[in-house]
Design an enzyme around this catalytic site. Structure first.
Site, PDB file in Angstrom:
ATOM      1  N   GLY A 209       0.452  -1.170   0.417  1.00 25.05           N
ATOM      2  CA  GLY A 209       0.171   0.147   0.293  1.00 25.05           C
ATOM      3  C   GLY A 209       0.903   0.923   0.650  1.00 25.05           C
ATOM      4  N   ASN A 210       0.240   2.385   0.621  1.00 23.19           N
ATOM      5  CA  ASN A 210       1.127   3.522   0.469  1.00 23.19           C
ATOM      6  C   ASN A 210       0.759   4.133   1.654  1.00 23.19           C
ATOM      7  OD1 ASN A 210      -1.206   5.282  -1.260  1.00 23.19           O
ATOM      8  ND2 ASN A 210      -0.972   4.174  -2.388  1.00 23.19           N
ATOM      9  N   ARG A 211       0.727   5.330   1.442  1.00 19.23           N
ATOM     10  CA  ARG A 211       0.103   6.044   2.988  1.00 19.23           C
ATOM     11  C   ARG A 211      -0.528   7.312   2.681  1.00 19.23           C
ATOM     12  NH1 ARG A 211       4.572   5.639   5.606  1.00 19.23           N
ATOM     13  NH2 ARG A 211       6.809   5.272   4.959  1.00 19.23           N
TER      14      ARG A 211
END
Ligand code: PMT
Length: 398
Positions: A209-211
């Protein structure tokens, strides 16, 4: 822009600067606006409703319920009639009430019930204005699309000098005109917005995923909604509830995002992709949870489709560039590579900017080279700046 045929609902609260509201009312009326004034009880201690009524030739609303039931329903009528609502002066008290949604008098009820742009012109002693509670309330209101004008530095009622004076009447009127110019400038336009961060499954438990929190995309969708656009918001997983009054499509992966965007843009006038979309995904997701072994684990990642680059059609394409170095140069190359009309470069290493923050510091770059580096501001303010550019590119044929 003349204010003829525009209804300005003006709230006056209990600040010593209330006397300046008479000048504001007079100038708005002279500019052709129909001014409906709501005064809080404490405001009537500083300036008489009769003075105001003599300037507007309209009844002045004070308190919550007048003598009749009709007046109790009045706040809805005023909320609906307003083309813009302005509170000048706005005390720390009314600012805090609005920030948490208190509706215990005609003014706060009207603000909560209106869909018109709301302008806040604070006026108070420097220490009250600089109190972190007041500052937090103002950031919260800005993030919800309230327009804050002032206060300014100068002599205060106490005789001291500092920030806290009501903004000049001319500046407040200019802000009213700008708000009126914006609201409705996207009526009839269909805008697709993406938000959040895609998740690429590794196995039934794990993903890459990412932030991204979704805040930037949400702010764009809400700003477009408030300016009259028909908005389709495609959301990759976020922990923040989706905004109201907007058509939502939830997706998880980059491939699902591509599918949803491709469908949504068929009738759209503009696509604004604020979502953090994975560039890579595992070649295949394991069907069962990958068991922890002593040996290291390698994952083979393959490229995901470049959604923005592959979207065709006669629509304005706006992308973001999440960069950590050579921000503007990297953004410019993405603008070219993806054939965009506008790219928003944000340095995700900047404090208070980029992923998860309520504010962002961006540089807006147009295909024609026009570049504007903006100071740190709320994501809602960034959203309105982006939409100002999009409005400029939406020709009548869109
Ligand atoms: O959500 P927040 O917490 O508020 O954070 C906001 C943000 C930092 C996520 C946002 O401001 C931002 O920068 N979004 C873009 C993040 C990103 O994916 O940037 P990128 O440089 O990797 O991608 C460039 C553009 O291409 C983006 O518009 C992206 O949506 C798009 N893209 C990316 C990959 C892909 N496979 N297809 C795409 O269309």
């Amino acid at each position: 822009m003349l204010l003829t045929d525009k209804t300005v609902v003006l709230g006056i609260t209990g600040s010593i600067a209330a006397y300046k509201a008479a000048d504001l009312v007079s100038k708005l009326t002279q500019a052709g606006a129909k001014v409906e004034v709501i005064m809080t009880e404490s405001a009537t201690e500083f300036i008489s409703p009769l003075t105001i009524r003599s300037l507007t030739a309209r009844p002045v609303v004070t308190g919550m319920f007048g003598q009749s039931l009709e007046s109790a329903i009045e706040h809805v009528a005023l909320a609906e009639a307003a083309d813009v609502v302005a509170i000048a002066p706005a005390t720390a008290n009314v600012i805090s009430k609005l920030a948490v949604g208190v509706a215990d008098d005609m003014l706060t009820c009207t603000v909560l019930a209106t869909r018109a742009p709301v302008i806040i012109a604070p006026a108070m002693h420097t220490d009250m204005f600089q109190n972190s509670i007041t500052q937090d309330n103002l950031v919260k209101l800005k993030a919800r699309g309230f327009i804050i004008v002032g206060p300014v530095y100068g002599r205060l009622a106490t005789g001291t000098v500092g920030i806290g004076r009501l903004a000049e009447v001319e500046e407040i009127i200019a802000t009213v005109k700008q708000a009126l110019g914006r609201s409705g400038d996207l009526v009839g336009k269909r805008i697709v917005v993406t938000a959040g961060g895609t998740q690429e499954p590794v196995d039934p438990v794990r993903y890459i995923g990412n932030r991204s929190s979704g805040k930037m995309g949400y702010a764009i969708a809400e700003a477009a909604r408030d300016r009259g656009a028909e908005v389709k918001l495609i959301i990759a997983p976020t922990s923040i509830p989706a905004p109201a009054d907007i058509e939502i499509t939830q997706v998880e992966t980059a491939l699902q995002m591509k599918e949803a965007v491709t469908q949504a843009v068929t009738q759209a006038d503009a696509l604004i992709m604020a979502a953090a979309v994975a560039d890579y995904q595992p070649r295949s997701a394991a069907k069962a949870k990958i068991k922890k072994e002593t040996a290291d684990l390698s994952l083979e990642l393959i490229r995901t489709p470049d959604i923005l680059a592959e979207v065709g059609g006669n629509l304005v394409k706006v992308g973001f560039a999440a960069e950590s170095e050579n921000v503007v140069e990297n953004a410019r190359s993405k603008l070219e590579q993806k054939q965009l009309d506008i790219i928003i470069a944000n340095d995700i290493t900047d404090v208070d900017s980029g992923f998860g923050t309520d504010t962002n510091k961006v540089t807006i770059i147009n295909r024609d080279g026009k570049t504007e580096s903006l100071p740190l501001m709320t994501k809602r303010e960034v959203a309105d700046k982006i939409l100002d550019r999009v409005v400029g590119l939406l020709s009548p044929k869109h």
